[in-house]
Design a protein around this motif. Structure first.
Motif, PDB file in Angstrom:
ATOM      1  N   THR A 138      97.572 -21.374  19.961  1.00  0.00           N
ATOM      2  CA  THR A 138      98.735 -20.289  19.867  1.00  0.00           C
ATOM      3  C   THR A 138      98.161 -19.489  18.877  1.00  0.00           C
ATOM      4  O   THR A 138      97.849 -19.586  17.815  1.00  0.00           O
ATOM      5  CB  THR A 138      99.967 -20.971  19.374  1.00  0.00           C
TER       6      THR A 138
ATOM      7  N   GLN B 201      99.191 -20.157  24.468  1.00  0.00           N
ATOM      8  CA  GLN B 201      98.428 -19.087  25.283  1.00  0.00           C
ATOM      9  C   GLN B 201      97.120 -19.542  25.716  1.00  0.00           C
ATOM     10  O   GLN B 201      96.491 -19.220  26.901  1.00  0.00           O
ATOM     11  CB  GLN B 201      98.574 -17.864  24.729  1.00  0.00           C
TER      12      GLN B 201
ATOM     13  N   ALA C 229      93.046 -20.423  24.372  1.00  0.00           N
ATOM     14  CA  ALA C 229      91.566 -19.749  23.721  1.00  0.00           C
ATOM     15  C   ALA C 229      90.482 -20.435  24.246  1.00  0.00           C
ATOM     16  O   ALA C 229      90.468 -21.503  24.502  1.00  0.00           O
ATOM     17  CB  ALA C 229      91.648 -19.499  22.410  1.00  0.00           C
TER      18      ALA C 229
ATOM     19  N   LEU D 270      90.133 -14.630  24.245  1.00  0.00           N
ATOM     20  CA  LEU D 270      91.619 -14.491  24.432  1.00  0.00           C
ATOM     21  C   LEU D 270      92.084 -14.053  25.902  1.00  0.00           C
ATOM     22  O   LEU D 270      91.171 -12.884  26.061  1.00  0.00           O
ATOM     23  CB  LEU D 270      92.654 -14.032  23.441  1.00  0.00           C
ATOM     24  N   ALA D 271      92.995 -14.211  26.575  1.00  0.00           N
ATOM     25  CA  ALA D 271      93.356 -13.665  27.766  1.00  0.00           C
ATOM     26  C   ALA D 271      93.541 -12.080  27.422  1.00  0.00           C
ATOM     27  O   ALA D 271      94.285 -11.925  26.471  1.00  0.00           O
ATOM     28  CB  ALA D 271      94.482 -14.444  28.319  1.00  0.00           C
TER      29      ALA D 271
ATOM     30  N   PRO E 150      98.001 -12.232  27.359  1.00  0.00           N
ATOM     31  CA  PRO E 150      98.357 -13.505  26.679  1.00  0.00           C
ATOM     32  C   PRO E 150      99.729 -13.737  27.176  1.00  0.00           C
ATOM     33  O   PRO E 150     100.730 -12.781  26.904  1.00  0.00           O
ATOM     34  CB  PRO E 150      98.218 -13.486  25.272  1.00  0.00           C
TER      35      PRO E 150
ATOM     36  N   GLU F 184      99.211 -19.029  34.151  1.00  0.00           N
ATOM     37  CA  GLU F 184      99.683 -17.698  33.687  1.00  0.00           C
ATOM     38  C   GLU F 184     100.364 -17.125  34.937  1.00  0.00           C
ATOM     39  O   GLU F 184     100.288 -17.417  36.064  1.00  0.00           O
ATOM     40  CB  GLU F 184      98.285 -16.639  33.562  1.00  0.00           C
TER      41      GLU F 184
END
Length: 812
Positions: free
Chosen positions: A731, A737, A739, A757-758, A761, A786
């Motif tokens: 997180t 989310q 990593a 990271l996306a 996110p 996602e």
């Protein structure tokens, strides 16, 4: 496994414990990105949608039409705003993609459309404040002219717009007494400003004035459905409605209406509509009430010489409690639509609408009942309605209609009338088709050479939910991937989960479908595809050899080196007198075209992960019995072929399984003798081993800096002197989310180099669940839950290495 010493001597030969976990080597970890070559995002891949629909979408929950423009939104509360625009071109309604609005940070509440201007309200999903936006349609899309934000969950409960004026209802203000805000466009500009606040002559707590609003020219009507009315006593929630008119720059209340015979809980004023026979001269008004014995009633008023007067009352042609006749209202000129979304027509809550055709004096109306041709139970057709006098054109939302196997996907029906027939039968016109809800694209991935194979095991086809799909991409000269082909389960069964595991090597690709019911429920199957002359065809089917008829799920895991494939399933022993561990791992060898020979790998019970290193099969077993995703101590084992069978090489490696079972081997990756092993338990290091002969010796233990105590580093990918570690529950800005942490081996020491990271996110998207390195050293990271456009659609991120890293490693 890997060295002929006891488990005790293995544990006591390594370094002291770190936080209760044994560490193999002291690490000098640099901060993310410090002194390291950075990977950069190159491309994001998504599955190819056949449509845009998904379960729980509630498409048609809000809609409007004006002239040749229509807008429709779903109202699945708490989900991102998705508004779609449609244009009528040469008499045919067409989707106008440029008039779509998607905002992942807010959720739609209400909308209204007039003269190419749109007003809509939405809840900010981060702050729970309400945003109201005024948009203007252009040939290339919407332009935002104005936005207002108020930290109140009731602001914008209802909105309306007409020409240069718009209304914002706020029934929750001042102890729920309510208010209506008027905004106006500044002359000769596209700027808007607040101009007035409308308050009723009777200010009453919980009256909820502003729950409904409507405007035409200089006349406004607003409902207060919670107002208590005194008539032979206090009638709670009987409801009222107020009419305001504009004189020069002043709004004046000209009428307060209550039902001729008020009733408690009638909610008179819950919906209102106003219009005029001449578009610029408002002279007719509708107000609905919940009248319980009939299931609703609509009161009609007309403009008199000095104010508004009661004209007539429309009762539902069929009295039916709970039908909510008048739940939705829309009027334009001589015509109106009245929704009764709770009407039972051949089933519960199918819903109907009534087209009202008024006489010249607005003293009576002819009602025509129209229904969804499919009369679907629970679809609540009539939840939202909109009408435009041209035709007239009528739109009806049925937001809980089930389509393509998706519950409550929703659909919008249309009726386009004429002078002699204003309300012909409804047809399902605005249908979003089958989208990618729950596709979980990126749940599995395999890269080799310039090929990338991606699994989407939750993808549906029509009403066949969870059939699954696999997407094969080819890397182009610019480094980006282009879709080459898409496969779906040939068996076509619900829950096949085709694509749950994938592998590609050269011209051979393997796709697992553990939910296929051939030979038993969820027996599972592995499809072998072969490319010849650029064409992919199924070459072979590999079936489970498990003697048990339950829980086989064959093909749930695959590792392939081009000649041999490790295939994981769940195979309980037939006899209870035998061992309780599964016998679920098969190593299949491709002998020739279409011919595969299977060997049960008895050294390993199950396969949670696997890989190949120079002919050696390496298998992670996070559990050996029970549910597929249960976690036990876990171990990693390796096997070599002795000419007739696959034989284990040395004792199993069970990591540091203290203080609790860790699911060791949940993730595993091996390349050029470097083996990385991940666990399911939070805050547990990734173990790195180095191959020496037929054993793997301890080298390092990696815990990323910046990891949260509850994060599990449960996925890994290895390429030479680089290791990517996935923490899908990590997180940062939003919960879980995910990593990916990158490590590099420099001068014999593993050092943390970067955290990825996306780019978008999202909560619980689990970025880092799946990772593979491609042949050009790019890193591919999956975020299978996602939701970029659809719930749990999934995404795959492609990260390019820096040029000097590519050259240093000899990749071209």
């Amino acid at each position: 496994m890997f060295k002929a010493i006891s488990a005790f001597s293995l544990r006591t030969s390594i370094m002291p414990a770190y936080g209760g976990i044994l560490i193999l080597a002291m690490l000098s970890l640099t901060p993310a990105g410090a002194g390291a070559q950075a990977y950069s995002l190159r491309q994001v891949l998504h599955a190819a949608a056949q449509g845009e629909g998904f379960a729980g979408q509630m498409f048609g929950g809000a809609l409007a039409v004006d002239g040749d423009l229509a807008v429709v939104s779903e109202v699945h509360f708490g989900a991102p705003t998705q508004l779609r625009g449609y244009r009528r071109v040469a008499g045919t309604w067409q989707r106008a993609p440029e008039l779509s609005i998607r905002r992942s940070d807010e959720s739609m509440v209400a909308l209204a459309l007039n003269d190419g201007n749109l007003i809509y309200s939405a809840t900010d999903l981060t702050t729970n404040a309400r945003n109201v936006r005024v948009m203007r349609a252009t040939a290339t899309g919407w332009v935002q002219d104005h936005v207002l934000t108020l930290n109140s969950g009731e602001y914008g409960t209802a909105v309306a717009i007409a020409g240069s004026r718009a209304l914002i209802g706020h029934p929750g203000v001042s102890n729920n007494s309510g208010a209506v805000y008027v905004i106006e466009r500044i002359s000769n500009s596209n700027n808007w400003m607040s101009s007035a606040v409308l308050l009723p002559s009777i200010r009453q707590s919980n009256a909820r004035f502003g729950s409904s609003v409507a405007i035409v020219s200089g006349a406004v009507v607003a409902g207060a459905p919670g107002e208590d009315v005194t008539a032979g006593g206090v009638l709670q929630d009987a409801g009222a409605a107020y009419v305001f008119e504009l004189t020069q720059s002043t709004w004046t209340e000209v009428n307060r209406f209550v039902a001729a015979t008020p009733q408690a809980n009638d909610a008179f004023g819950a919906r209102v509509a106003i219009s005029g026979l001449d578009e610029g001269q408002p002279d007719r008004l509708l107000i609905s009430a919940r009248t319980s014995n009939l299931g609703g009633r609509v009161h009609a008023y007309r403009r008199g010489t000095s104010n508004w007067v009661a004209s007539f009352v429309m009762n539902p042609p069929v009295a039916q409690a709970g039908q909510e006749f008048g739940f939705s209202l829309s009027m334009d000129g001589d015509h109106a639509l009245i929704g009764a979304h709770g009407f039972d027509l051949g089933g519960s809550d199918t819903g109907v609408v009534y087209g009202a055709d008024f006489n010249a004096g607005f003293t009576a109306a002819t009602l025509v009942q129209r229904a969804d041709p499919q009369q679907e139970v629970g679809a609540i057709a009539g939840f939202a309605v909109a009408i435009d006098r041209a035709g007239p054109t009528s739109l009806v939302g049925a937001p809980l209609a089930d389509l393509y196997g998706n519950t409550s996907q929703g659909v919008v029906l249309m009726s386009e009338g004429s002078a002699g027939s204003p309300f012909p039968s409804l047809q399902r016109v605005f249908d979003l088709g089958q989208g990618l809800g729950n596709a979980r694209f990126g749940s599995a991935a395999s890269a080799e050479g310039d090929a990338l194979l991606v699994g989407a095991p939750g993808e549906s086809a029509g009403s066949i939910a969870g059939i699954g799909a696999a997407y094969l991409y080819r890397r182009q000269p610019d480094g980006n991937y282009a879709l080459e082909t898409r496969w779906q389960s040939p068996q076509g069964g619900i829950g096949d989960s085709f694509g749950a595991a994938v592998a590609v090597h050269g011209d051979i690709a393997l796709v697992g479908a553990p939910g296929v019911d051939l030979g038993g429920t969820d027996a599972g199957l592995v499809y072998v595809y072969r490319r010849s002359n650029g064409i992919w065809n199924i070459e072979a089917l590999i079936y489970s050899q498990c003697a048990s008829t339950s829980r086989r799920a064959f093909g749930r895991r695959i590792a392939f080196d081009g000649s041999h494939a490790i295939l994981g399933g769940i195979c309980p022993p037939v006899s209870n007198t035998g061992p309780t561990n599964d016998v679920g791992v098969v190593i299949a060898t491709r002998q020739s075209e279409g011919v595969w020979i299977q060997h049960v790998e008895t050294y390993s019970s199950r396969m949670g992960s696997g890989g190949w290193d120079a002919g050696m099969a390496v298998i992670g077993n996070p559990n050996v019995r029970g549910d597929a995703d249960s976690i036990e101590a876990g171990f990693v084992r390796a096997a070599l072929f002795d000419g007739s069978n696959w034989v284990g090489t040395g004792p199993s490696d069970n990591g540091s399984n203290t203080p609790t079972p860790q699911g060791y081997g949940y993730g595993l990756s091996v390349d050029q003798g470097a083996l990385a092993i991940a666990s399911y338990r939070p805050n547990t290091p990734v173990i790195v081993r180095r191959r020496s002969g037929n054993v793997f010796l301890p080298e390092a233990s990696l815990i990323p800096t910046g990891l949260n105590a509850s994060d599990a580093t449960q996925a890994v990918a290895v390429l030479g002197d680089r290791i990517a570690i996935g923490a899908p529950r990590h997180t940062v800005s939003v919960n879980e989310q995910g990593a990916t942490f990158l490590f590099e081996r420099r001068l014999g020491t593993w050092q943390q180099a970067q955290r990825l990271l996306a780019s978008n996110p999202q909560q619980q998207s689990y970025f880092g669940s799946v990772m593979v390195f491609a042949g050009d050293a790019s890193l591919i990271v999956g975020a299978p839950e996602e939701s970029p456009l659809f719930p749990f659609e999934g995404a795959l991120y492609i990260y390019a290495p820096p040029p000097d890293l590519i050259h240093r490693d000899g990749f071209e």
